[in-house]
Scaffold this active site. Sequence first.
Site, PDB file in Angstrom:
ATOM      1  CE  LYS A 170      43.720  31.429  35.721  1.00  0.00           C
ATOM      2  NZ  LYS A 170      43.112  32.437  34.725  1.00  0.00           N
ATOM      3  CB  THR A 181      44.655  35.534  32.183  1.00  0.00           C
ATOM      4  OG1 THR A 181      44.125  36.655  31.802  1.00  0.00           O
ATOM      5  CG2 THR A 181      45.990  35.569  32.814  1.00  0.00           C
ATOM      6  CD  GLU A 261      37.352  29.372  30.058  1.00  0.00           C
ATOM      7  OE1 GLU A 261      36.781  29.908  29.019  1.00  0.00           O
ATOM      8  OE2 GLU A 261      37.308  30.150  30.943  1.00  0.00           O
ATOM      9  CG  ASN A 380      34.586  31.302  26.537  1.00  0.00           C
ATOM     10  OD1 ASN A 380      35.217  32.080  27.577  1.00  0.00           O
ATOM     11  ND2 ASN A 380      34.783  30.114  26.241  1.00  0.00           N
ATOM     12  CB  SER A 385      26.056  36.924  33.026  1.00  0.00           C
ATOM     13  OG  SER A 385      26.328  35.881  32.516  1.00  0.00           O
TER      14      SER A 385
END
Lengths: 385, 385
Positions: A170, A181, A261, A380, A385
Amino acid sequence: MSVTAAQGFEAAGVTAGLKSSGGKDLAVVVNRGPHKTGAAVFTSNRAKANPIIWSQQVIADGVVEAVVLNSGGANCFTGSFGFQTTHQTAEKAAELLGVSAGDILVCSTGLIGTGDEVFRGKVLAGTTEAIAALSADGGDDASLAIMTTDTKPKRSVVSRDGWTIGGMAKGAGMLAPGLATMLVVITTDARLEPAEADAALRRATARTFDRLDSDGCMSTNDQVTLLASGAAELRPDLDEFATALTEVCQDLAEQLQADAEGASHAIAIRVVNAASEADAVTVGRSVARNNLFKAAIFGNDPNWGRVLAAIGTTDAAFDPYDVDVWFNGVRVCTQGGPDRPREEVDLTPRATSILIDLRTGDAEATILTNDLTHDYVHENSAYSS
Amino acid sequence: MSVTAAQGFEAAGVTAGLKSSGGKDLAVVVNRGPHKTGAAVFTSNRAKANPIIWSQQVIADGVVEAVVLNSGGANCFTGSFGFQTTHQTAEKAAELLGVSAGDILVCSTGLIGTGDEVFRGKVLAGTTEAIAALSADGGDDASLAIMTTDTKPKRSVVSRDGWTIGGMAKGAGMLAPGLATMLVVITTDARLEPAEADAALRRATARTFDRLDSDGCMSTNDQVTLLASGAAELRPDLDEFATALTEVCQDLAEQLQADAEGASHAIAIRVVNAASEADAVTVGRSVARNNLFKAAIFGNDPNWGRVLAAIGTTDAAFDPYDVDVWFNGVRVCTQGGPDRPREEVDLTPRATSILIDLRTGDAEATILTNDLTHDYVHENSAYSS
C-alpha cells in the site's frame, strides 16, 4: 492471492472502524510454518512511529509468527500511550495465536498523531476479529485492509520450480522517502535461514522500492517485511530467489507509482554511462525531486534545462557540456545544448521516459517518480481535514 | 531609486524586445567612481549559465565598471555561441563606456536554452540603447527591466551617517536553490576595498538570501553583486556597513518571498535551541523543502506530524520525543506528542510562522519559504509554453 499465494500462510482483512470510509482497515498475516523466518527493512527516518520502534526489536532474531497491520492511523508521535497500544496489539495477537508477542510485527499507516484510546480499542478488537477470520485465501482481503489513499490494492505473485513468492503493498511512496507510508508484506514457501531472507530482501529493495521516489518525502512508518514458511520444503537457489523477489518488489513498486496520489504521469528516469551506480542514482533522484521538472512534466513540457539544472546540484561526475537528454525517445539536448525541437516530443501519455546520458562511465540506474500536479497539492492539503 | 540611491551610480532600463510582454527587459548599472570596487556571489549549481561563467572571471580582481542585465532569456546551455553573446555584450558596453570588457559583469534571466542570434542582436542593441539612456535616477527603470514572473519590482535603500546602500532584486528564489533565477544588484557610495566588499557581501547573503528557500530548486543564473563607488568619500565602520548591507538584503529577500510564484503563504520557519546554527539551518531547510508540509500550509492545516517527519530526515542533533512545534503562536506539539487542538490555529493569514524548539542547545536560525499551491504548479508547468 497476494500474501496467501505461497503455502503455509493465512491472512484476513476486516473492518475495525478506523477508516472513516467504513472499508476494511485491519489485516493479519500469519505464518503457519513449519519455518518462521522473517526479515524486514524500515524507514530511515529518525522520527519513527511506534510500530517501527516495536518491529525493529521483533525482527532482531529473524523469527516472525505474524504481522498485524492497520490503516486509519499511523500511531506515530502518540507518546508512550501509543507505544503501549502497539505492544498490546502484539500481546493480543500472540495470545490468540498461542505464540510469543516478541514474534509479532506491527505496522500502522494513516495520519500522524492518531492513536488515542478509541484507536487502541478498535485496533485490539479488530485484531481479535481478523485472527478469527484467518484463512488460506485471505490474502486479497488483507491487501484491501491496508489501503489508505490507494485507489486499488497492489498484489504480485511469482512462482518458480516448486516455490512461490507473493506480496501486497500500500502507499504511493518509497522505503526511504515516501509520499504516503509504504507498507509491504511478502511471503514465500521457500525455506530460508533468517540471514538469507535478510540478504535477499535488502538486495531486492535496494533496486526497487529504494528507487521509487514519488515526492521525496520520507515517511515515519515505512516497512517491508518478508516471511518464509518453508512449507514447500525446498531450499531455493539463493541467487534465483533474490531475482524472483526483486521481480515481485519491482512489480509492486510500479503499481505504487501508477497509483501515486494525484499524479498524471508515471516517470522513469534512466541515467546511463555514469561513473558509478551511486552517481546514476544520485542524478536520477535529484531530477526526480525537482519540483520545477515535475511541474513541467505535468504541463507536457520537455523542459530539459530543468533536468540539467537538477543534475548541476549533485556531486556526480559529469560535464554540463557533455550531457544528452531524451524525453520519450526524442533527444532534446545534445552536449548541454538544444537538439530536436520540443514540438517533436509527445508527453501526453501517462508513461514518461527520461534518458540522461552522462558520458562519464558505464554504470546506470533508473529512478521512478511522478509529476507535480494540481491533484497532488489538493490531496495533500486536504489529507487531514 | 534602488541602485541609483547611492552617489556615483547611473542606471537605465529599456525595452530590447526580449520579453514577449513588451516590457522593459534590459538594464545597465554603471559605477562612475571614483572607486570601482565590486564583489559578487554566484549560484553553486555546477550547471552554470554563460553570464555566470563570464562574471566569475570578471569579479576576480575586485574591479567592476558596470553590470548589464537582461530578462527574457537565461543564455544558459546555449553553447559557445551563447558564451560569445555574453562576451560581445561586455565588449559592447565596454566600448561605449570607454572601459575594459574585463570589468563588465553580465547577468541573464529567463528560459534556459534561450540564446540564439535573434536574442544576441536584441541584447546588443538594447545594451547600446540603455547606455545612451543612463541617468542618476535610472534605478527604478533598471529594477523594472530585470523582472520576469515578478509581479512588482523589488527595491531597498538604507542610509547611515554619510553613506547609502541601495539595491534591486528580481526572482522568487534564493542564492543557492531558487524558484526562478535571483538577480540582485546593490550599490553603495561608501568607500570599500574589494576584500572588504566581498567579506561584507558574503556575511550579508549567508543570513538572508541563502536562507530564502522558496522551492528548493537551484537556479543556473543566480548572482548577487555589490558595487562601491566611494563617492561619499567616507570609509564606513565595516561592522556597521555589514549590518546595514544585511538589512538591505533581508528587505529584498522578504520582498522576493512575498512575490514568490503562485504562493499563498509566506512562511518563516524559526528553529531555536539547536545544538548549532548549522543544525538550525539544516532543520529549517528540510521542513521548507518538504512538499507535504508545504501543501498542508496551502490547505491551512497545522500538520505538525509532517514537520517532525521532515526533521527526522536530517542529521541534526535532536530527540524526536523532545521537540515542540508552534504554528502561528499555538503549540500544537509538545515533546513529540499532540498538544493544543489544531482548531485553535488560524492559518488564513498570508504571513505564517512556524517555531521549532529542538531543546538541544542555544543556536537558532530562520528559513523563509512558501507554500505549495495550485498556482505554483500551474505557473511552473506553463512557464515555457
